[in-house]
Design a protein around this motif. Structure first.
Motif, mmCIF file in Angstrom:
data_model
loop_
_atom_site.group_PDB
_atom_site.id
_atom_site.type_symbol
_atom_site.label_atom_id
_atom_site.label_comp_id
_atom_site.label_asym_id
_atom_site.label_seq_id
_atom_site.Cartn_x
_atom_site.Cartn_y
_atom_site.Cartn_z
ATOM 1 N N THR A 16 0.860 -1.183 0.000
ATOM 2 C CA THR A 16 0.000 0.000 0.000
ATOM 3 C C THR A 16 0.897 1.234 0.000
ATOM 4 N N GLU A 34 -1.225 9.545 5.396
ATOM 5 C CA GLU A 34 -2.426 9.335 4.591
ATOM 6 C C GLU A 34 -2.134 8.266 3.553
ATOM 7 N N MET A 35 -3.171 7.618 3.075
ATOM 8 C CA MET A 35 -3.031 6.678 1.976
ATOM 9 C C MET A 35 -2.908 7.497 0.690
ATOM 10 N N SER A 38 -6.050 7.543 -1.688
ATOM 11 C CA SER A 38 -7.305 7.976 -1.076
ATOM 12 C C SER A 38 -7.446 9.492 -1.138
ATOM 13 N N GLY A 41 -9.393 10.705 2.626
ATOM 14 C CA GLY A 41 -9.390 9.586 3.566
ATOM 15 C C GLY A 41 -8.975 10.054 4.947
ATOM 16 N N THR A 70 -8.941 4.038 9.312
ATOM 17 C CA THR A 70 -9.445 3.683 7.980
ATOM 18 C C THR A 70 -9.001 4.747 6.974
ATOM 19 N N ASP A 72 -8.770 4.737 3.874
ATOM 20 C CA ASP A 72 -9.486 4.741 2.600
ATOM 21 C C ASP A 72 -10.914 5.266 2.736
ATOM 22 N N GLN A 73 -11.264 5.752 3.919
ATOM 23 C CA GLN A 73 -12.604 6.288 4.163
ATOM 24 C C GLN A 73 -12.491 7.630 4.882
#
Length: 92
Positions: A16, A34-35, A38, A41, A70, A72-73
């Motif tokens: 990831t 952070e991703m 995303s 996110g 999370t 991705d959210q």
């Protein structure tokens, strides 16, 4: 403070892509993660000691994912603190 994507460093960890940024302010270090893929996110924000090593970034990701982060959210920042060799969750 919003996440400074243009100043962040990329990290591929466990297949990831993440972006991370560290800021030193008022005698403490704050890590934000952070991703990469995303948009909007959830951000992980970790309070770290003044002396930081690169393994703390991976440890923060592992802890956050196990504790409910999370990336991705959308959601409020996931806050934690590195204390005595481990991370603990900070409640708002």
């Amino acid at each position: 403070m919003s996440f400074p994507r243009n100043k962040a460093t990329r990290k591929n960890y466990k297949d990831t892509q993440y972006l991370w940024y560290m800021a030193h302010k008022d005698g403490k270090t704050e890590l934000q993660i952070e991703m990469t893929a995303s948009v909007n996110g959830q951000t992980l924000i970790a309070d770290l000691p003044r002396i930081v090593n690169q393994t703390m970034i991976e440890a923060a990701i592992d802890y956050g994912r196990k504790a409910g982060w999370t990336p991705d959210q959308a959601g409020p920042p996931f806050r934690c603190k590195y204390l005595r060799g481990q991370f603990t969750r900070l409640e708002d």
